[in-house]
Design a protein around this motif. Structure first.
Motif, PDB file in Angstrom:
ATOM      1  N   LYS A  14       0.841  -1.202   0.000  1.00 12.35           N
ATOM      2  CA  LYS A  14       0.000   0.000   0.000  1.00 12.35           C
ATOM      3  C   LYS A  14       0.878   1.255   0.000  1.00 12.35           C
ATOM      4  N   LYS A  18       1.062   4.285  -2.753  1.00 14.38           N
ATOM      5  CA  LYS A  18       0.904   5.693  -2.374  1.00 14.38           C
ATOM      6  C   LYS A  18       2.101   6.525  -2.813  1.00 14.38           C
ATOM      7  N   LEU A  30       1.593  12.883  -0.080  1.00 10.58           N
ATOM      8  CA  LEU A  30       1.187  11.515  -0.403  1.00 10.58           C
ATOM      9  C   LEU A  30       2.413  10.611  -0.565  1.00 10.58           C
ATOM     10  N   GLY A  34       3.353   7.409   1.839  1.00 12.82           N
ATOM     11  CA  GLY A  34       3.675   6.097   1.286  1.00 12.82           C
ATOM     12  C   GLY A  34       4.955   5.540   1.877  1.00 12.82           C
TER      13      GLY A  34
END
Length: 61
Positions: A14, A18, A30, A34
């Motif tokens: 994930k 990101k 963002l 991540g």
């Protein structure tokens, strides 16, 4: 595989998604989120790996 190993690897993936999305759209927040998710995921997976090793060692006794 235990819960921590699976969840940690999911969090890592994930985070990679990101980070890539943040890079693609030029969003530093963002991208950094991540990276944080990746570190958290790798840490959780490592904890899961350690738990698995301890369990395996106990099972051998």
């Amino acid at each position: 595989m235990n819960k921590d190993q699976v969840q940690g690897r999911v969090e890592d993936v994930k985070g990679k998604i990101k980070e890539a999305a943040g890079k693609a759209v030029g969003n530093d927040r963002l991208k950094n989120e991540g990276r944080v998710d990746q570190v958290a995921g790798k840490t959780q997976a490592t904890v899961g790996d350690a738990k698995e090793k301890v369990k395996d060692a106990i099972d051998r006794i």
